[in-house]
Design a protein around this motif. Structure first.
Motif, PDB file in Angstrom:
ATOM      1  N   GLY A 152       0.788  -1.222   0.000  1.00 38.31           N
ATOM      2  CA  GLY A 152       0.000   0.000   0.000  1.00 38.31           C
ATOM      3  C   GLY A 152       0.818   1.270   0.000  1.00 38.31           C
ATOM      4  O   GLY A 152       0.280   2.357  -0.128  1.00 38.31           O
ATOM      5  N   GLY A 153       2.120   1.136   0.173  1.00 33.88           N
ATOM      6  CA  GLY A 153       2.977   2.303   0.069  1.00 33.88           C
ATOM      7  C   GLY A 153       3.384   2.939   1.369  1.00 33.88           C
ATOM      8  O   GLY A 153       4.183   3.865   1.378  1.00 33.88           O
ATOM      9  N   ALA A 154       2.853   2.451   2.497  1.00 39.56           N
ATOM     10  CA  ALA A 154       3.195   3.072   3.772  1.00 39.56           C
ATOM     11  C   ALA A 154       4.633   2.752   4.167  1.00 39.56           C
ATOM     12  O   ALA A 154       5.400   3.629   4.555  1.00 39.56           O
ATOM     13  N   HIS A 155       4.991   1.482   4.081  1.00 42.05           N
ATOM     14  CA  HIS A 155       6.353   1.049   4.416  1.00 42.05           C
ATOM     15  C   HIS A 155       6.735  -0.073   3.457  1.00 42.05           C
ATOM     16  O   HIS A 155       6.539  -1.242   3.762  1.00 42.05           O
ATOM     17  N   VAL A 156       7.244   0.284   2.302  1.00 40.09           N
ATOM     18  CA  VAL A 156       7.595  -0.731   1.317  1.00 40.09           C
ATOM     19  C   VAL A 156       8.938  -1.348   1.705  1.00 40.09           C
ATOM     20  O   VAL A 156       9.982  -0.746   1.543  1.00 40.09           O
ATOM     21  N   ASP A 157       8.888  -2.539   2.246  1.00 33.96           N
ATOM     22  CA  ASP A 157      10.079  -3.246   2.700  1.00 33.96           C
ATOM     23  C   ASP A 157       9.882  -4.722   2.388  1.00 33.96           C
ATOM     24  O   ASP A 157       9.457  -5.507   3.226  1.00 33.96           O
ATOM     25  N   LEU A 158      10.207  -5.102   1.152  1.00 29.84           N
ATOM     26  CA  LEU A 158       9.928  -6.458   0.699  1.00 29.84           C
ATOM     27  C   LEU A 158      10.844  -7.489   1.360  1.00 29.84           C
ATOM     28  O   LEU A 158      10.636  -8.684   1.207  1.00 29.84           O
ATOM     29  N   LYS A 159      11.849  -7.064   2.089  1.00 28.73           N
ATOM     30  CA  LYS A 159      12.747  -7.989   2.764  1.00 28.73           C
ATOM     31  C   LYS A 159      12.392  -8.169   4.239  1.00 28.73           C
ATOM     32  O   LYS A 159      13.100  -8.855   4.971  1.00 28.73           O
ATOM     33  N   LYS A 160      11.313  -7.543   4.666  1.00 25.04           N
ATOM     34  CA  LYS A 160      10.897  -7.672   6.051  1.00 25.04           C
ATOM     35  C   LYS A 160      10.697  -9.141   6.395  1.00 25.04           C
ATOM     36  O   LYS A 160       9.916  -9.846   5.767  1.00 25.04           O
ATOM     37  N   GLU A 161      11.394  -9.603   7.413  1.00 26.37           N
ATOM     38  CA  GLU A 161      11.450 -11.039   7.706  1.00 26.37           C
ATOM     39  C   GLU A 161      10.076 -11.643   7.955  1.00 26.37           C
ATOM     40  O   GLU A 161       9.721 -12.688   7.392  1.00 26.37           O
ATOM     41  N   ARG A 162       9.291 -11.011   8.794  1.00 20.30           N
ATOM     42  CA  ARG A 162       7.986 -11.584   9.130  1.00 20.30           C
ATOM     43  C   ARG A 162       7.068 -11.571   7.916  1.00 20.30           C
ATOM     44  O   ARG A 162       6.296 -12.510   7.694  1.00 20.30           O
ATOM     45  N   PHE A 163       7.142 -10.529   7.118  1.00 19.49           N
ATOM     46  CA  PHE A 163       6.318 -10.449   5.913  1.00 19.49           C
ATOM     47  C   PHE A 163       6.626 -11.609   4.975  1.00 19.49           C
ATOM     48  O   PHE A 163       5.732 -12.281   4.472  1.00 19.49           O
ATOM     49  N   VAL A 164       7.918 -11.867   4.748  1.00 18.82           N
ATOM     50  CA  VAL A 164       8.319 -12.944   3.854  1.00 18.82           C
ATOM     51  C   VAL A 164       7.874 -14.294   4.405  1.00 18.82           C
ATOM     52  O   VAL A 164       7.371 -15.158   3.677  1.00 18.82           O
ATOM     53  N   LYS A 165       8.017 -14.492   5.710  1.00 19.94           N
ATOM     54  CA  LYS A 165       7.622 -15.754   6.329  1.00 19.94           C
ATOM     55  C   LYS A 165       6.118 -15.993   6.186  1.00 19.94           C
ATOM     56  O   LYS A 165       5.674 -17.092   5.839  1.00 19.94           O
ATOM     57  N   LEU A 166       5.325 -14.961   6.446  1.00 20.38           N
ATOM     58  CA  LEU A 166       3.874 -15.106   6.323  1.00 20.38           C
ATOM     59  C   LEU A 166       3.454 -15.301   4.870  1.00 20.38           C
ATOM     60  O   LEU A 166       2.558 -16.092   4.571  1.00 20.38           O
ATOM     61  N   LEU A 167       4.099 -14.593   3.966  1.00 19.01           N
ATOM     62  CA  LEU A 167       3.751 -14.715   2.558  1.00 19.01           C
ATOM     63  C   LEU A 167       3.961 -16.150   2.084  1.00 19.01           C
ATOM     64  O   LEU A 167       3.148 -16.697   1.332  1.00 19.01           O
ATOM     65  N   ARG A 168       5.025 -16.783   2.552  1.00 14.81           N
ATOM     66  CA  ARG A 168       5.313 -18.168   2.173  1.00 14.81           C
ATOM     67  C   ARG A 168       4.390 -19.158   2.878  1.00 14.81           C
ATOM     68  O   ARG A 168       4.358 -20.327   2.515  1.00 14.81           O
ATOM     69  N   SER A 169       3.649 -18.687   3.879  1.00 12.83           N
ATOM     70  CA  SER A 169       2.754 -19.566   4.632  1.00 12.83           C
ATOM     71  C   SER A 169       1.314 -19.525   4.137  1.00 12.83           C
ATOM     72  O   SER A 169       0.469 -20.223   4.667  1.00 12.83           O
ATOM     73  N   VAL A 170       1.043 -18.690   3.125  1.00 14.35           N
ATOM     74  CA  VAL A 170      -0.309 -18.618   2.571  1.00 14.35           C
ATOM     75  C   VAL A 170      -0.589 -19.920   1.821  1.00 14.35           C
ATOM     76  O   VAL A 170       0.104 -20.241   0.853  1.00 14.35           O
ATOM     77  N   PRO A 171      -1.572 -20.713   2.251  1.00 15.53           N
ATOM     78  CA  PRO A 171      -1.901 -21.946   1.520  1.00 15.53           C
ATOM     79  C   PRO A 171      -2.251 -21.640   0.071  1.00 15.53           C
ATOM     80  O   PRO A 171      -2.953 -20.675  -0.219  1.00 15.53           O
ATOM     81  N   GLN A 172      -1.740 -22.462  -0.836  1.00 15.96           N
ATOM     82  CA  GLN A 172      -1.951 -22.223  -2.251  1.00 15.96           C
ATOM     83  C   GLN A 172      -2.625 -23.422  -2.901  1.00 15.96           C
ATOM     84  O   GLN A 172      -2.616 -24.528  -2.376  1.00 15.96           O
ATOM     85  N   VAL A 173      -3.187 -23.162  -4.045  1.00 17.92           N
ATOM     86  CA  VAL A 173      -3.887 -24.216  -4.774  1.00 17.92           C
ATOM     87  C   VAL A 173      -3.415 -24.218  -6.223  1.00 17.92           C
ATOM     88  O   VAL A 173      -2.802 -23.260  -6.698  1.00 17.92           O
ATOM     89  N   ALA A 174      -3.695 -25.311  -6.903  1.00 22.57           N
ATOM     90  CA  ALA A 174      -3.404 -25.411  -8.327  1.00 22.57           C
ATOM     91  C   ALA A 174      -4.544 -26.169  -8.983  1.00 22.57           C
ATOM     92  O   ALA A 174      -5.064 -27.137  -8.415  1.00 22.57           O
ATOM     93  N   PRO A 175      -4.966 -25.749 -10.184  1.00 23.07           N
ATOM     94  CA  PRO A 175      -6.053 -26.468 -10.859  1.00 23.07           C
ATOM     95  C   PRO A 175      -5.567 -27.801 -11.421  1.00 23.07           C
ATOM     96  O   PRO A 175      -4.412 -27.949 -11.791  1.00 23.07           O
TER      97      PRO A 175
END
Length: 247
Positions: A152-175
């Motif tokens: 959203g532009g408030a704090h663009v920090d793509l290397k933020k450790e917790r952000f990366v960890k949570l992003l990798r924890s989002v369950p994903q699907v494939a058709p």
């Protein structure tokens, strides 16, 4: 909301109306195909409900946040002990002649109302997970925090450790398509797709926006006493309405 100066409270109500309009406009754009609007939805929800040591949310300033009840699309399900869990989104496999595409959609308001349960704010915001994966639990706060702060532009920090960890924890699907049936497989792939994870978070954010709008729309007597005596415009007052007006 006792103890607040009425003039100040009136000013806060004006700001609340502005933020609700922001919610409606971004929801309409998301529904029209602009998935990046989920980031703006996250910023708006953060303004409305997220408190920090440095700032108070709008509903906190109004003295209303803790008195309100918040609708949980999961019907109060506590999935903290689950090995894998994903909610607030619908996964669909769309089949074409030469390909199959995965669609990640937010929940319809009718489904939210049909199975929703009213919770206190703390449970709705942080305690009840909306996703579980890789040993991590993701709450509504986490979804808003990731999208508002990172995208959203408030704090663009793509290397933020917790952000990366949570992003990798989002369950994903494939058709998948086996020649007879089609559907989706669900899990945490060895090589997670960041783009797919973001789209899942954005769809969940759209559902969260609908929940927040319902909380506002159905508790106007608490938030703005006297609203019934004033002329209503826009035609979107009532629990059967969608915030986008496009469905």
């Amino acid at each position: 909301m006792t103890g607040l100066d009425e003039t100040h409270l009136s000013q806060l109500r004006v700001r609340l109306k502005e933020q609700i309009e922001n919610l409606e406009v971004s929801a309409a754009r998301y529904d029209a195909g602009w998935s990046g609007e989920a980031n703006r939805l996250a910023v708006t929800v953060r303004v409305l409900v997220h408190d920090t040591s440095m700032s108070k949310s709008l509903l906190k300033q109004m003295g209303a946040k803790e008195s309100m009840r918040w609708i949980d699309s999961n019907g109060g399900l506590d999935a903290r002990a689950a090995a894998m869990f994903s909610s607030l989104v619908v996964f669909q496999a769309a089949v074409f002649k030469d390909r199959m595409e995965l669609q990640i959609l937010p929940l319809d308001q009718a489904d939210i109302l049909a199975r929703g349960l009213l919770l206190d704010f703390a449970t709705w915001w942080k305690t009840a997970p909306v996703m579980v994966g890789g040993g991590e639990t993701i709450s509504r706060f986490d979804v808003v925090d990731m999208l508002a702060n990172q995208d959203g532009g408030a704090h663009v920090d793509l290397k933020k450790e917790r952000f990366v960890k949570l992003l990798r924890s989002v369950p994903q699907v494939a058709p998948f398509f086996d020649g007879e049936d089609q559907g989706v497989s669900f899990g945490l792939p060895a090589h997670a797709s960041e783009g797919l994870a973001r789209e899942t978070l954005r769809a969940a954010m759209r559902t969260i926006a609908e929940e927040v709008w319902l909380a506002w729309n159905n508790q106007l007597d608490l938030l703005d006493p006297g609203w019934r005596e004033r002329p209503q415009t826009g035609g979107r007052i009532g629990p059967e309405d969608f915030i986008s007006g496009l469905r």
